[in-house]
Design a protein around this motif. Sequence first.
Motif, mmCIF file in Angstrom:
data_model
loop_
_atom_site.group_PDB
_atom_site.id
_atom_site.type_symbol
_atom_site.label_atom_id
_atom_site.label_comp_id
_atom_site.label_asym_id
_atom_site.label_seq_id
_atom_site.Cartn_x
_atom_site.Cartn_y
_atom_site.Cartn_z
ATOM 1 N N ALA A 250 0.847 -1.189 0.000
ATOM 2 C CA ALA A 250 0.000 0.000 0.000
ATOM 3 C C ALA A 250 0.886 1.244 0.000
ATOM 4 C CB ALA A 250 -0.926 0.006 1.219
ATOM 5 N N VAL A 251 0.282 2.370 -0.312
ATOM 6 C CA VAL A 251 0.987 3.656 -0.325
ATOM 7 C C VAL A 251 0.226 4.618 0.567
ATOM 8 C CG1 VAL A 251 1.861 5.551 -1.742
ATOM 9 C CG2 VAL A 251 1.741 3.232 -2.697
ATOM 10 N N THR A 252 0.937 5.296 1.445
ATOM 11 C CA THR A 252 0.320 6.285 2.314
ATOM 12 C C THR A 252 0.626 7.683 1.784
ATOM 13 O OG1 THR A 252 0.065 6.988 4.614
ATOM 14 C CG2 THR A 252 2.294 6.393 3.912
ATOM 15 N N ALA A 253 0.278 8.704 2.520
ATOM 16 C CA ALA A 253 0.563 10.077 2.114
ATOM 17 C C ALA A 253 2.065 10.336 2.164
ATOM 18 C CB ALA A 253 -0.184 11.056 3.029
ATOM 19 N N THR A 254 2.496 11.458 1.626
ATOM 20 C CA THR A 254 3.911 11.789 1.627
ATOM 21 C C THR A 254 4.378 12.145 3.034
ATOM 22 O OG1 THR A 254 3.682 14.177 1.313
ATOM 23 C CG2 THR A 254 3.601 12.791 -0.678
ATOM 24 N N VAL A 255 5.691 12.219 3.195
ATOM 25 C CA VAL A 255 6.253 12.614 4.484
ATOM 26 C C VAL A 255 5.842 14.033 4.840
ATOM 27 C CG1 VAL A 255 8.438 13.466 3.509
ATOM 28 C CG2 VAL A 255 8.376 12.579 5.866
ATOM 29 N N TYR A 256 5.608 14.871 3.823
ATOM 30 C CA TYR A 256 5.223 16.264 4.069
ATOM 31 C C TYR A 256 3.796 16.365 4.595
ATOM 32 C CZ TYR A 256 9.303 16.534 1.119
ATOM 33 O OH TYR A 256 10.561 16.336 0.615
ATOM 34 N N ASP A 257 3.020 15.282 4.387
ATOM 35 C CA ASP A 257 1.647 15.226 4.902
ATOM 36 C C ASP A 257 1.513 14.192 6.021
ATOM 37 O OD1 ASP A 257 0.556 17.163 3.091
ATOM 38 O OD2 ASP A 257 0.698 15.652 1.502
#
Length: 285
Positions: free
Chosen positions: A261-268
């Motif tokens: 799976a892919v989560t939000a970016t580190v900035y978010d």
Amino acid sequence: MTPDVSPSDWLPRVVALDIDGTLLKWVEGSGQTHEEVPAAVRDAVRRAHDAGAHIVLASGRSPHGMTVIADLLGLPLDDEDPLWVVASNGAVVFRYPPLQVVHEETFDARPAVEAILREHPTALVAVEERGVGYRVNRPFPVGELSGEMVITEVRDLVAEHVSRVIIRDPDSTAEDFLELAARLGLHGTDYVVGWTAWLDLAPVGVNKASGVAHVATRLGLEAADVLAIGDGRNDIELLQWAGRGVAMGQAVEAVIAAADAVTATVYDDGAATELTRWFPVASGG
């Protein structure tokens, strides 16, 4: 584990977390990160810990560069249950605090280093000097290595077996190093290329997955119990091995392809988003 698994079906018993680009935000264009864990991420890690999950930091950083981040998490640790840490891309496993190495893998890096330097004679070379920093053939760019840099001849850097070697060429690109590593084969070693022209050499079969697997075994657990989150090429084996491997939103395609799976970016605060799925904020909290 499949991406659509629900909390009612599974709960992580081990949470393996990359540091740079997962817990810490990248400073754009610098190849370095801000040494500050966002409150949302820190709180989510604390909830996982308080719920009984074993938190494991897993990074390419040296042990010296990881204890600072462990402190930033502010987990309630004590001598009877210190944090598990996988350093140097899996070559060193230690407990903290205090820093106590429990497992280390070493190898003969000399043939690979010599082969690389024949094609990149001006490259920078570093070997960890535990408790001090690194021994280097020439200084690395400011901020790229933790601790002191002790200038040492290359022949002396690789005269004995080591746990990890870093090769850095500020005049090349990550793509140059990917092509170089594939072409040379680098027999007797495994390797991983970073975001820039940064090449990590390690013993064959040693990576973050092998390091976290060592921890899981010590805990009487297995891959199916592990949630892993990361963003770099050095996270690929870990994301593939873990029961649930999650790529950060800004990860390169090869990392995303390896993940469940892919989560939000580190900035978010993507790590917090993924952790909150399994360890939600208490009602009224």
